[in-house]
Design a protein around this motif. Structure first.
Motif: not given
Length: 143
Positions: A1-2, A27-28, A44-47, A76-77
């Motif tokens: 995460m950036s 995820s959607v 991609n990992g929780l959260g 990625e969003v």
């Protein structure tokens, strides 16, 4: 995460409402200007995953920002988490400056908090933003 932060003005003066962003995974599919919430997706990992916010998922407390682009599942969003956002997805009932916004039953759209029916009072509604103008065409500037 950036995490990205845009701060300061043209002369280097401090901007008291800087825009801040995080990059997560969808995820959607998400549309630009949709309010998004964290999901329980652990791909991609929780959260690390988001979906358009709505009250039917009972995750109203996880709403935290606005998608800045349209993306498909797994892409990625970039999510704006602070500062003024222009033309956010807001129901036309957000009629005035200062209206508190919460998730609505329409995915990705926020609605003015006082439009809740008494029967809905038991849900966990979290204020996700404040309208900075009257909504028009289901869009409004928010913070």
């Amino acid at each position: 995460m950036s995490v990205h932060k845009i701060d300061g003005g043209p002369g280097g003066e401090n901007n008291h409402f800087p825009k801040k962003f995080v990059t997560l995974y969808a995820s959607v599919a998400c549309n630009r200007s949709d309010w998004v919430m964290l999901t329980a997706d652990t791909t991609n990992g929780l959260g690390a995953s988001v979906a358009p916010a709505n009250v039917t998922d009972n995750n109203e407390g996880a709403i935290f920002g606005i998608a800045t682009q349209t993306v498909g599942i797994g892409e990625e969003v970039v999510v704006q988490i602070a500062g003024k956002y222009e033309n956010a997805n807001v129901a036309n009932s957000a009629a005035a400056f200062g209206d508190r916004l919460i998730a609505s039953s329409t995915a990705g759209r926020a609605v003015e908090a006082t439009t809740l029916a008494a029967a809905s009072a038991s849900f966990d509604y979290t204020v996700c933003g404040i309208a900075l103008e009257a909504a028009s065409g289901n869009l409004a500037d928010v913070m």
